[in-house]
Scaffold this motif. Sequence first.
Motif, PDB file in Angstrom:
ATOM      1  N   THR A 190       5.791 -12.149   5.304  1.00 39.91           N
ATOM      2  CA  THR A 190       4.429 -11.757   4.072  1.00 39.91           C
ATOM      3  C   THR A 190       4.966 -13.141   3.332  1.00 39.91           C
ATOM      4  O   THR A 190       4.487 -13.984   2.223  1.00 39.91           O
ATOM      5  CB  THR A 190       3.661 -11.046   3.792  1.00 39.91           C
TER       6      THR A 190
ATOM      7  N   GLY B 163      12.764  -3.923   5.402  1.00 38.86           N
ATOM      8  CA  GLY B 163      14.074  -3.025   5.570  1.00 38.86           C
ATOM      9  C   GLY B 163      13.924  -2.320   7.254  1.00 38.86           C
ATOM     10  O   GLY B 163      12.718  -2.279   7.800  1.00 38.86           O
TER      11      GLY B 163
ATOM     12  N   ALA C  24      -4.373 -13.516   3.493  1.00 35.26           N
ATOM     13  CA  ALA C  24      -4.305 -14.119   3.782  1.00 35.26           C
ATOM     14  C   ALA C  24      -6.070 -15.301   3.676  1.00 35.26           C
ATOM     15  O   ALA C  24      -6.656 -14.602   3.999  1.00 35.26           O
ATOM     16  CB  ALA C  24      -4.070 -14.541   5.256  1.00 35.26           C
TER      17      ALA C  24
ATOM     18  N   THR D 214       6.219  -7.725  -3.736  1.00 36.17           N
ATOM     19  CA  THR D 214       6.856  -6.423  -2.391  1.00 36.17           C
ATOM     20  C   THR D 214       5.672  -6.620  -1.124  1.00 36.17           C
ATOM     21  O   THR D 214       4.633  -6.413  -1.733  1.00 36.17           O
ATOM     22  CB  THR D 214       6.750  -5.045  -3.372  1.00 36.17           C
TER      23      THR D 214
ATOM     24  N   LEU E  97      18.143  -4.910   3.308  1.00 33.71           N
ATOM     25  CA  LEU E  97      17.454  -3.863   2.359  1.00 33.71           C
ATOM     26  C   LEU E  97      18.887  -2.200   1.870  1.00 33.71           C
ATOM     27  O   LEU E  97      19.176  -1.718   0.495  1.00 33.71           O
ATOM     28  CB  LEU E  97      16.581  -2.942   1.941  1.00 33.71           C
TER      29      LEU E  97
ATOM     30  N   GLU F   7       5.597  -7.079   3.269  1.00 31.45           N
ATOM     31  CA  GLU F   7       6.877  -7.462   4.237  1.00 31.45           C
ATOM     32  C   GLU F   7       7.288  -9.103   4.241  1.00 31.45           C
ATOM     33  O   GLU F   7       6.574 -10.382   3.508  1.00 31.45           O
ATOM     34  CB  GLU F   7       5.728  -8.348   5.337  1.00 31.45           C
TER      35      GLU F   7
ATOM     36  N   GLY G  87      -8.627  -8.014  -2.931  1.00 26.19           N
ATOM     37  CA  GLY G  87      -9.198  -8.308  -2.161  1.00 26.19           C
ATOM     38  C   GLY G  87      -7.632  -8.538  -1.006  1.00 26.19           C
ATOM     39  O   GLY G  87      -6.871  -8.251  -1.103  1.00 26.19           O
TER      40      GLY G  87
ATOM     41  N   PHE H   7      18.364  -3.617  -8.216  1.00 22.04           N
ATOM     42  CA  PHE H   7      16.786  -2.849  -6.943  1.00 22.04           C
ATOM     43  C   PHE H   7      16.750  -4.465  -6.465  1.00 22.04           C
ATOM     44  O   PHE H   7      15.775  -5.259  -6.516  1.00 22.04           O
ATOM     45  CB  PHE H   7      16.257  -1.941  -7.726  1.00 22.04           C
TER      46      PHE H   7
ATOM     47  N   TRP I 169       1.219  -1.834   0.238  1.00 23.32           N
ATOM     48  CA  TRP I 169      -0.034  -0.279   0.178  1.00 23.32           C
ATOM     49  C   TRP I 169       0.393   1.076   0.043  1.00 23.32           C
ATOM     50  O   TRP I 169       0.388   1.799  -0.080  1.00 23.32           O
ATOM     51  CB  TRP I 169      -0.554  -0.172   1.196  1.00 23.32           C
TER      52      TRP I 169
ATOM     53  N   LEU J  97       5.322   0.393  -7.263  1.00 27.21           N
ATOM     54  CA  LEU J  97       5.440  -0.566  -7.364  1.00 27.21           C
ATOM     55  C   LEU J  97       4.890  -1.665  -7.865  1.00 27.21           C
ATOM     56  O   LEU J  97       5.473  -2.990  -8.156  1.00 27.21           O
ATOM     57  CB  LEU J  97       5.524  -0.940  -5.429  1.00 27.21           C
TER      58      LEU J  97
ATOM     59  N   GLN K 145      -3.363 -15.007  -1.405  1.00 27.92           N
ATOM     60  CA  GLN K 145      -3.630 -16.068  -1.302  1.00 27.92           C
ATOM     61  C   GLN K 145      -3.653 -17.120  -2.065  1.00 27.92           C
ATOM     62  O   GLN K 145      -2.705 -18.685  -2.866  1.00 27.92           O
ATOM     63  CB  GLN K 145      -3.559 -17.012   0.312  1.00 27.92           C
TER      64      GLN K 145
ATOM     65  N   THR L  91       5.425 -16.803   3.414  1.00 28.99           N
ATOM     66  CA  THR L  91       4.037 -17.820   3.783  1.00 28.99           C
ATOM     67  C   THR L  91       3.597 -17.661   2.291  1.00 28.99           C
ATOM     68  O   THR L  91       3.596 -18.688   1.611  1.00 28.99           O
ATOM     69  CB  THR L  91       2.793 -16.516   4.067  1.00 28.99           C
ATOM     70  N   ILE L  92       4.311 -16.398   1.503  1.00 22.70           N
ATOM     71  CA  ILE L  92       3.892 -16.894  -0.268  1.00 22.70           C
ATOM     72  C   ILE L  92       5.668 -17.962  -0.834  1.00 22.70           C
ATOM     73  O   ILE L  92       4.301 -18.524  -1.788  1.00 22.70           O
ATOM     74  CB  ILE L  92       4.019 -15.423  -0.997  1.00 22.70           C
TER      75      ILE L  92
HETATM   76  P1  NAD Z   1       2.593  -7.160   3.788  1.00 21.63           P
HETATM   77  O1  NAD Z   1       2.538  -8.339   3.229  1.00 21.63           O
HETATM   78  O2  NAD Z   1       0.927  -6.638   4.423  1.00 21.63           O
HETATM   79  O3  NAD Z   1       1.244  -6.816   2.000  1.00 21.63           O
HETATM   80  C1  NAD Z   1       1.306  -6.911   1.075  1.00 21.63           C
HETATM   81  C2  NAD Z   1       0.357  -7.155  -0.406  1.00 21.63           C
HETATM   82  O4  NAD Z   1       0.486  -8.899  -0.101  1.00 21.63           O
HETATM   83  C3  NAD Z   1      -1.097  -7.236  -0.004  1.00 21.63           C
HETATM   84  O5  NAD Z   1      -1.190  -6.789  -1.229  1.00 21.63           O
HETATM   85  C4  NAD Z   1      -1.284  -8.374   0.765  1.00 21.63           C
HETATM   86  O6  NAD Z   1      -2.956  -8.395   0.465  1.00 21.63           O
HETATM   87  C5  NAD Z   1      -0.568  -9.313   0.074  1.00 21.63           C
HETATM   88  N1  NAD Z   1      -0.592 -10.854   1.090  1.00 21.63           N
HETATM   89  C6  NAD Z   1      -0.685 -10.160   2.773  1.00 21.63           C
HETATM   90  N2  NAD Z   1      -1.162 -11.677   3.120  1.00 21.63           N
HETATM   91  C7  NAD Z   1      -0.731 -12.675   1.911  1.00 21.63           C
HETATM   92  C8  NAD Z   1      -0.368 -14.033   1.651  1.00 21.63           C
HETATM   93  N3  NAD Z   1      -1.178 -14.823   2.841  1.00 21.63           N
HETATM   94  N4  NAD Z   1      -0.880 -14.532   0.549  1.00 21.63           N
HETATM   95  C9  NAD Z   1      -0.950 -13.704  -0.535  1.00 21.63           C
HETATM   96  N5  NAD Z   1      -0.954 -12.206  -0.780  1.00 21.63           N
HETATM   97  C10 NAD Z   1      -0.788 -12.074   0.893  1.00 21.63           C
HETATM   98  O7  NAD Z   1       2.579  -5.479   3.220  1.00 21.63           O
HETATM   99  P2  NAD Z   1       2.580  -4.690   3.233  1.00 21.63           P
HETATM  100  O8  NAD Z   1       1.501  -3.791   4.692  1.00 21.63           O
HETATM  101  O9  NAD Z   1       0.893  -3.919   2.044  1.00 21.63           O
HETATM  102  O10 NAD Z   1       3.507  -3.345   3.005  1.00 21.63           O
HETATM  103  C11 NAD Z   1       4.142  -2.946   3.712  1.00 21.63           C
HETATM  104  C12 NAD Z   1       5.815  -4.020   4.138  1.00 21.63           C
HETATM  105  O11 NAD Z   1       6.033  -3.731   2.240  1.00 21.63           O
HETATM  106  C13 NAD Z   1       6.743  -3.362   4.307  1.00 21.63           C
HETATM  107  O12 NAD Z   1       6.719  -4.584   5.272  1.00 21.63           O
HETATM  108  C14 NAD Z   1       7.593  -2.629   3.377  1.00 21.63           C
HETATM  109  O13 NAD Z   1       9.322  -3.258   3.666  1.00 21.63           O
HETATM  110  C15 NAD Z   1       7.392  -3.541   2.393  1.00 21.63           C
HETATM  111  N6  NAD Z   1       8.213  -2.699   1.217  1.00 21.63           N
HETATM  112  C16 NAD Z   1       9.060  -3.577   0.567  1.00 21.63           C
HETATM  113  C17 NAD Z   1       9.473  -2.653  -0.319  1.00 21.63           C
HETATM  114  C18 NAD Z   1      11.038  -2.926  -1.468  1.00 21.63           C
HETATM  115  O14 NAD Z   1      11.227  -2.994  -1.981  1.00 21.63           O
HETATM  116  N7  NAD Z   1      11.791  -3.991  -0.460  1.00 21.63           N
HETATM  117  C19 NAD Z   1       8.564  -1.755  -1.501  1.00 21.63           C
HETATM  118  C20 NAD Z   1       8.114  -1.710  -0.633  1.00 21.63           C
HETATM  119  C21 NAD Z   1       6.870  -1.992   0.697  1.00 21.63           C
END
Ligand code: NAD
Length: 475
Positions: free
Chosen positions: A235, A256, A211, A230, A407, A232, A208, A445, A153, A159, A216, A238-239
């Motif tokens: 996550t 990071g 999880a 991109t 990172l 957490e 949507g 990157f 988000w 992204l 998922q 899990t993926i």
């Molecule tokens: P998040 O992992 O909670 O969600 C990211 C996406 O994954 C969302 O679309 C979410 O719906 C989906 N998702 C969540 N659980 C899932 C599952 N079990 N299976 C499949 N899809 C799933 O992350 P967030 O809170 O949206 O974003 C913030 C995080 O992103 C921070 O950790 C930040 O550092 C990271 N981030 C990294 C970069 C990079 O380039 N390294 C860039 C931007 C953000």
Amino acid sequence: MSSPVRHYVGGDFDASGEPFPLVDPVHGRVVGEVPAAPAELVDRAVRAAREALRGPWGSWSPAERARALHRVADGIESRFEEFVAAECADTGKPRELAATVDIPRAVANFRSYADLLAGRAEQSWHTGTPDGRGALNYTVRKPLGVVAVISPWNLPLLLLTWKVAPALAMGNTVVAKPSELTPSTAVLLAEVTAEAGLPAGTFNLVHGKGAGAAGQWLTEHPGIDAIAFTGESGTGTTIMRAAAARLAPVSFELGGKNAGLVFADADLDAAVAGTVRSAFTHSGQVCLCTERLYVERPVLEEFADRLAAEARKLTGYGPMISAAHRDKVLGYLTRAAADGQVLAGGAAPRFGDDRDDGFWIEPTVLTGLPEDHPAVREEIFGPVVHLAPFDTEEEALTLANTGPYGLAATVWTTDLARAHRVAPALDVGIAWVNTWNLRDLRTPFGGVKASGIGREGGDHSLDFFSEPMNVCVKL
Ligand code: NAD
């Protein structure tokens, strides 16, 4: 007012699925709803993408695909203000940020991969054979197939398109799932891809949560050939499990806990100004933001005073994305206030107007916490930076390189030799010297350790989204 949030599957917009509320983080108000794609729709999107791969899109030449990507870029530019407004409404970020970073970068993502694709050469080798006639080997790059793109988000369109553009460039088809918190610019992008003449099923969009929902189901779908994600680090784990079940390749950009190193020989004006940007841009909700700052002891006090003064002066910043995220950040601040010192910020601001129902946190400077404190070790993803001293270059490197993430990092020094010694010794994917977040889209990157797998950018993305195949012809 942006288009209503809808899925886009096989060239058709669709609002099926139980809706959940879309919340404006500036005022904490429900402003719309997001349909949660049912499993059947996710399946239909994957099948539509497969059909487009076999059908029209799969037969387009690289030159035709490159032209199509430029048309998508043109389409975003022609609806620039709509994109900016939608991004600001979903994220609460200041207009200036969306108008100078998010939306222009989305345009640049399409243009840069289109140009790279157009200029890409294939490899060939002449090989000796016992009969002296030889053989010609040449490599062709094929698309991986149907790619799932799952994005967060914080920089929603930037992204998403950072993966969608190179995936399409290499001839893949895409099923995208943006964050459930920021779905709107992806809908506009779907409209633009249709206007740009991309065949039905080439770009599909499902909304949507993650999880137990669309995210998922997409990652576990047997019709998905690769996953670009991109988000957490947890996550990502899990993926990766879902992808491992069928050995699907993954490209991960994850969390990071980025360090900054300020040496006593640094230009302190530049280092303070740079740290204000690196710690507080988008209220710290950028994966590259600096959350740990190590300052050489002789300049620590001056640096801390100046950074705290700048943090207190900041206005025009945006809120946290959600109430849950605001509460998570406040949790770190409460513990930090008990265990260390708060030099600036440390709480939710009070505006005395309807923003008080939104999800705000003041730009915050902390100090005095031990290195194993959660606020120093864990990713906060808010406008929070912790300052600590170091005495030697070696100690600075040890501090910066400690912890699960890798990172990005920033080094502030005027000593050229030190800059070249320290930057490559950092355990990160990206190190900046005397700047922050200066990006050339052709450069690699990504992160090391828990910050990611693989590299994006330039040829790195085009390589990930394609499979090299060797053809050997006896002459
Ligand atoms: P998040 O992992 O909670 O969600 C990211 C996406 O994954 C969302 O679309 C979410 O719906 C989906 N998702 C969540 N659980 C899932 C599952 N079990 N299976 C499949 N899809 C799933 O992350 P967030 O809170 O949206 O974003 C913030 C995080 O992103 C921070 O950790 C930040 O550092 C990271 N981030 C990294 C970069 C990079 O380039 N390294 C860039 C931007 C953000």
